[in-house]
Design a protein around this motif. Structure first.
Motif, PDB file in Angstrom:
ATOM      1  N   GLY A 108      -8.110 -19.456  12.164  1.00 30.69           N
ATOM      2  CA  GLY A 108      -7.215 -19.604  11.025  1.00 30.69           C
ATOM      3  C   GLY A 108      -5.917 -20.331  11.357  1.00 30.69           C
ATOM      4  N   ALA A 109      -5.451 -21.128  10.406  1.00 34.51           N
ATOM      5  CA  ALA A 109      -4.248 -21.934  10.611  1.00 34.51           C
ATOM      6  C   ALA A 109      -3.010 -21.072  10.821  1.00 34.51           C
ATOM      7  CB  ALA A 109      -4.046 -22.870   9.410  1.00 34.51           C
ATOM      8  N   SER A 110      -2.876 -19.989  10.048  1.00 33.28           N
ATOM      9  CA  SER A 110      -1.681 -19.147  10.195  1.00 33.28           C
ATOM     10  C   SER A 110      -1.653 -18.460  11.554  1.00 33.28           C
ATOM     11  CB  SER A 110      -1.627 -18.104   9.074  1.00 33.28           C
ATOM     12  OG  SER A 110      -2.732 -17.220   9.138  1.00 33.28           O
ATOM     13  N   ASN A 111      -2.816 -18.082  12.063  1.00 35.26           N
ATOM     14  CA  ASN A 111      -2.871 -17.469  13.386  1.00 35.26           C
ATOM     15  C   ASN A 111      -2.545 -18.476  14.480  1.00 35.26           C
ATOM     16  OD1 ASN A 111      -3.646 -14.889  12.428  1.00 35.26           O
ATOM     17  ND2 ASN A 111      -5.759 -15.582  12.235  1.00 35.26           N
ATOM     18  N   ARG A 112      -3.017 -19.716  14.312  1.00 37.19           N
ATOM     19  CA  ARG A 112      -2.687 -20.756  15.300  1.00 37.19           C
ATOM     20  C   ARG A 112      -1.187 -21.038  15.289  1.00 37.19           C
ATOM     21  NH1 ARG A 112      -7.644 -22.772  13.338  1.00 37.19           N
ATOM     22  NH2 ARG A 112      -6.624 -24.203  11.875  1.00 37.19           N
TER      23      ARG A 112
END
Length: 273
Positions: A232-236
């Protein structure tokens, strides 16, 4: 057993991410060995997968908190003529609460499962993979690996170990044709989160992924030969922030997210189950 079969050995496979990993590996043509404590759940999963995908599924019910269990698992594989192409270390659990008040025995058990059993299985199975020059290991870490975690201190520390070990093994094994990947999911819809009461924390007010989506992303990254897969983008973005922001800031943010609405209740989540 067929020598050319690709066997995926998956721990903590009775629910959540582990069960979804099993389903996706099966859909991609892998034969399966699934292990966890809950024998009935494993049998139900095995039956469902065999009916859907028509591939061999071996059930081996074990409690990996037992120091002898990793060796027992390897011997069971040997007795059945199974050479692991892929080892998936998914079994683990988390404790939510302050370090000084959570039960001592459960915190030590968490280290035994999240760290010691994982390390033992890597050490026992990696030499065979290197000898055969194929396959690899998918270790389920967490975005928790990128910072300290007040109110889940030992859990975060165990996942930092998993990430560090996986990165080192990736570099050692890659020249021999073997992949070692650390899968780092963030908040995920699963028994792990519900049982630990994490769904009432501020962390779960952010984006939450399904266990199936996390499993698919993890296997895609492993099969592509990546060292680290963050879902996921938010986790990255969060992992990037943990790299560049001051550690004092990051640990305060992590502590605030874990504290959530329930500060006095200690929760436990078990992916081994």
């Amino acid at each position: 057993m067929a020598e050319d079969a690709r066997w995926a050995v998956i721990t903590g496979a009775s629910s959540g991410i582990g069960a979804e990993l099993a389903r996706i590996f099966a859909a991609r043509g892998y034969s399966l060995v699934i292990t966890a404590r809950r024998h009935e759940r494993l049998e139900a999963l095995a039956g469902d997968i065999q009916e859907t995908h028509r591939i061999p599924v071996e059930v081996m019910a074990l409690d990996l908190e037992d120091r002898e269990a990793p060796q027992d698992l390897v011997e069971m594989l040997r007795d059945r003529g199974i050479h692991a192409h892929t080892l998936v270390n998914n079994a683990g659990f988390g404790l939510r609460g302050t370090f000084a008040t959570l039960p001592f025995e459960r915190q030590v058990a968490m280290i035994d499962l999240n760290v010691t059993a994982l390390t033992a299985l890597c050490r026992l199975m990696l030499p065979g993979m290197l000898e055969r020059g194929r396959g690899g290991i998918l270790n389920v870490a967490s975005t928790a690996a990128f910072q300290a975690g007040p109110h889940m201190a030992v859990y975060y520390a165990t996942k930092a170990y998993v990430l560090s070990l996986s990165e080192a093994l990736h570099e050692e094994a890659k020249p021999r044709g073997v992949t070692v990947t650390a899968l780092c999911p963030g908040p995920t819809e699963s028994e792990f989160s519900a049982t630990a009461d994490l769904e009432n924390s501020k962390l779960f007010n952010r984006s939450v992924m399904s266990a199936a989506e996390v499993a698919r992303i993890g296997i895609d990254g492993y099969e592509a030969g990546r060292a680290i897969v963050i879902t996921g983008a938010s986790n990255r973005l969060g992992a990037l922030g943990a790299k560049f922001l001051p550690r004092a800031v990051i640990r305060k943010i992590a502590g605030s997210l874990q504290r959530g609405e329930v500060t006095k209740r200690a929760g436990e989540a078990n992916e081994q189950a």
